[in-house]
Enzyme design. Structure first.
Site, short mmCIF file in Angstrom:
data_model
loop_
_atom_site.label_atom_id
_atom_site.label_comp_id
_atom_site.label_asym_id
_atom_site.label_seq_id
_atom_site.Cartn_x
_atom_site.Cartn_y
_atom_site.Cartn_z
N TYR A 1 -3.89 0.84 -0.31
CA TYR A 1 -5.53 1.24 -0.25
C TYR A 1 -5.20 2.43 1.29
O TYR A 1 -5.48 2.95 0.94
CB TYR A 1 -5.90 0.05 1.52
CG TYR A 1 -6.72 1.09 2.16
CD1 TYR A 1 -6.40 1.20 4.07
CD2 TYR A 1 -8.30 1.21 2.26
CE1 TYR A 1 -7.20 1.11 4.27
CE2 TYR A 1 -8.68 1.57 2.85
CZ TYR A 1 -8.97 1.55 4.71
OH TYR A 1 -9.37 2.39 4.91
N LYS B 1 -6.20 6.30 0.26
CA LYS B 1 -6.31 7.46 1.77
C LYS B 1 -5.72 8.49 1.34
O LYS B 1 -6.41 9.56 1.59
CB LYS B 1 -6.48 6.87 3.14
CG LYS B 1 -7.75 5.44 3.12
CD LYS B 1 -8.95 6.30 2.86
CE LYS B 1 -9.96 4.78 3.45
NZ LYS B 1 -11.12 5.49 2.77
N SER C 1 -8.78 7.44 7.15
CA SER C 1 -7.81 6.24 8.07
C SER C 1 -6.78 6.40 8.35
O SER C 1 -6.04 6.93 7.87
CB SER C 1 -7.33 4.85 7.60
OG SER C 1 -6.90 4.33 8.03
C1 WQD Z 1 -4.75 -5.87 13.83
C2 WQD Z 1 -4.37 -6.48 14.66
C3 WQD Z 1 -3.18 -8.26 12.84
C4 WQD Z 1 -6.62 -11.28 12.40
C5 WQD Z 1 -7.67 -1.87 10.30
C6 WQD Z 1 -7.96 -1.72 8.81
C7 WQD Z 1 -7.74 -0.56 8.31
C8 WQD Z 1 -7.08 0.59 9.32
C9 WQD Z 1 -7.01 0.30 10.33
C10 WQD Z 1 -10.12 1.64 8.53
C11 WQD Z 1 -3.09 -6.35 14.02
C12 WQD Z 1 -4.17 -8.37 14.34
C13 WQD Z 1 -5.26 -9.72 13.06
C14 WQD Z 1 -5.47 -12.09 13.32
C15 WQD Z 1 -4.23 -11.10 14.38
N1 WQD Z 1 -9.35 1.08 9.63
N2 WQD Z 1 -4.62 -9.81 13.93
N3 WQD Z 1 -4.84 -12.27 13.59
O1 WQD Z 1 -4.85 -4.06 10.48
O2 WQD Z 1 -4.99 -2.65 12.15
O3 WQD Z 1 -6.24 -2.36 10.05
O4 WQD Z 1 -7.91 -0.79 10.55
O5 WQD Z 1 -9.88 1.98 7.81
O6 WQD Z 1 -8.49 -0.47 7.08
O7 WQD Z 1 -7.97 -2.70 7.71
O8 WQD Z 1 -6.44 -3.93 11.59
O9 WQD Z 1 -8.05 -6.35 12.47
O10 WQD Z 1 -6.31 -6.60 10.40
O11 WQD Z 1 -5.13 -5.86 12.85
O12 WQD Z 1 -3.32 -11.57 15.07
O13 WQD Z 1 -6.63 -13.69 12.33
O14 WQD Z 1 -4.52 -7.78 14.58
O15 WQD Z 1 -2.02 -8.43 12.94
O16 WQD Z 1 -2.08 -6.31 14.92
P1 WQD Z 1 -5.11 -3.40 11.12
P2 WQD Z 1 -6.68 -5.76 11.70
#
Ligand code: WQD
Length: 347
Positions: free
Chosen positions: A154, A158, A128
């Site tokens: 998490y 990784k 990741s």
């Molecule tokens: C993305 C953006 C939130 C929900 C994920 C996986 C991790 C890794 C990388 C694979 C952030 C914003 C989210 C909401 C929001 N993938 N958001 N409102 O945190 O980048 O990590 O991808 O391994 O395992 O967890 O992804 O989709 O949670 O958030 O504003 O209701 O969307 O703050 O900026 P993240 P995410």
């Protein structure tokens, strides 16, 4: 069937696993799924079989169960292993670190121990972009960008798994390791027969968007609009899950052609950044409806912006993304609607 075309796919009934199983079959491989369905449902297997129009091999096994996994290795002569099975919710890992260290590390160790015993040398690991932490200089990370301290248990699992694989490949093992560092997988298969399970509280942005659009959730909160980015909201590299699946098929083909033990790392993303607001605007465009959302406080642990330099994937695997962000958002929306209609019909 020549004996050695079997590919072990742990977590193969999961979100990325199921899409990869489809692409493996459509590229002439025979995946053997091991999944205990803790984060998947059997209807995903039905969806896979409808897409590929053939039955799929699946063993309902906990990947940490050494005895059960031994029976699978004794049954099939694997050409390679793709290891997906792991917990992946960043927020949950902060609340339950032992659950993450136990499962994510032991699952890998059982697979590697048996891979050594049965001389399965092609090992593709689901890693990741989380291992990069918050990039200090530029939001564009290459595989040589520093691996900073993980912002969650998490992410730490990784990093630890990549270290275990690196140490093993540096020993007298014959293992060939490819770590694929995913960015933000989104979307669903274009058939809407498989996709990201929208059961329970979503972990990631797009399921929050589609469930809000269907009225399952009241309102989407955008976590923070005061970041130093194009529009103040976080920036990510959102990649269509089917493009990500294709990268696994190309990665496995590349692995089997290499000789000698090694440990390689490749970023798998689009190579372009998109903000949270851009995802929302894309959704409103493809769905032709207004989304109910508001700005809220920043979410602890969020990276301001990160997206992939994908030159190495192109050079080594001759792979790059083919689907747009609009394709991914549209496929996610179609999947969510189909899943809800069928679940409502069946309830
Ligand atoms: C993305 C953006 C939130 C929900 C994920 C996986 C991790 C890794 C990388 C694979 C952030 C914003 C989210 C909401 C929001 N993938 N958001 N409102 O945190 O980048 O990590 O991808 O391994 O395992 O967890 O992804 O989709 O949670 O958030 O504003 O209701 O969307 O703050 O900026 P993240 P995410």
């Amino acid at each position: 069937m020549t004996q050695n075309e079997y590919i072990l796919v742990t977590g193969g009934a999961g979100y990325i696993g199921s899409h990869t199983v489809v692409e493996l079959i459509q590229n002439g491989k025979t995946p053997v799924i091991v999944d205990d369905f803790r984060n998947a449902v059997p209807s995903i297997l039905t969806g896979i079989e409808k897409i590929v129009e053939q039955s799929v091999i699946c063993h309902q096994i906990d990947v940490c169960d050494h005895q059960a996994m031994l029976s699978v290795f004794e049954k099939y002569n694997f050409e390679g292993i793709i290891h997906f099975a792991a917990y992946k919710a960043v927020g949950e890992s902060v609340q339950e670190p032992l659950k993450y260290y136990n499962n994510n590390l032991r699952g890998l160790l059982v697979c590697l121990t048996l891979a050594e015993e049965f001389e399965v040398h092609n090992f593709l690991f689901s890693s990741s972009c989380t291992v990069y932490g918050s990039p200090e200089n530029s939001p564009v990370v290459t595989e040589e960008s520093p691996v900073l301290e993980a912002s969650s248990p998490y992410g730490a699992t990784k990093q630890m798994c990549e270290r275990i694989l690196s140490d093993l490949s540096n020993s007298d093992s014959k293992i060939k390791v490819l770590n694929l560092r995913y960015f933000n997988p989104i979307g669903a298969h274009s058939s809407s027969l498989i996709g990201e399970l929208p059961t329970g509280e979503p972990n990631n942005l797009l399921p929050y968007v589609t469930q809000t659009a269907l009225g399952i959730l009241d309102e989407l909160t955008v976590y923070g609009n005061d970041y130093n980015t194009v529009d103040g909201t976080c920036v990510r590299d959102f990649i269509h899950v089917s493009d990500l699946a294709d990268a696994h098929v190309k990665g496995l083909d590349w692995l089997t052609k290499q000789t000698g033990s090694f440990n390689e790392v490749i970023n798998v993303g689009t190579g372009e950044g998109a903000s949270v607001l851009e995802i929302i605007h894309t959704f409103e465009k493809v769905s032709n409806q207004q989304l109910n959302w508001k700005f809220g406080e920043r979410r602890t642990g969020d990276v301001e912006q990160i997206y992939a330099d994908v030159a190495k994937a192109k050079k080594l695997l001759n792979w790059s993304t083919e689907r747009s962000m609009e394709d991914a958002v549209r496929d996610a929306w179609n999947w969510e609607q189909k899943w809800r209609n069928e679940t409502t019909d069946n309830s």
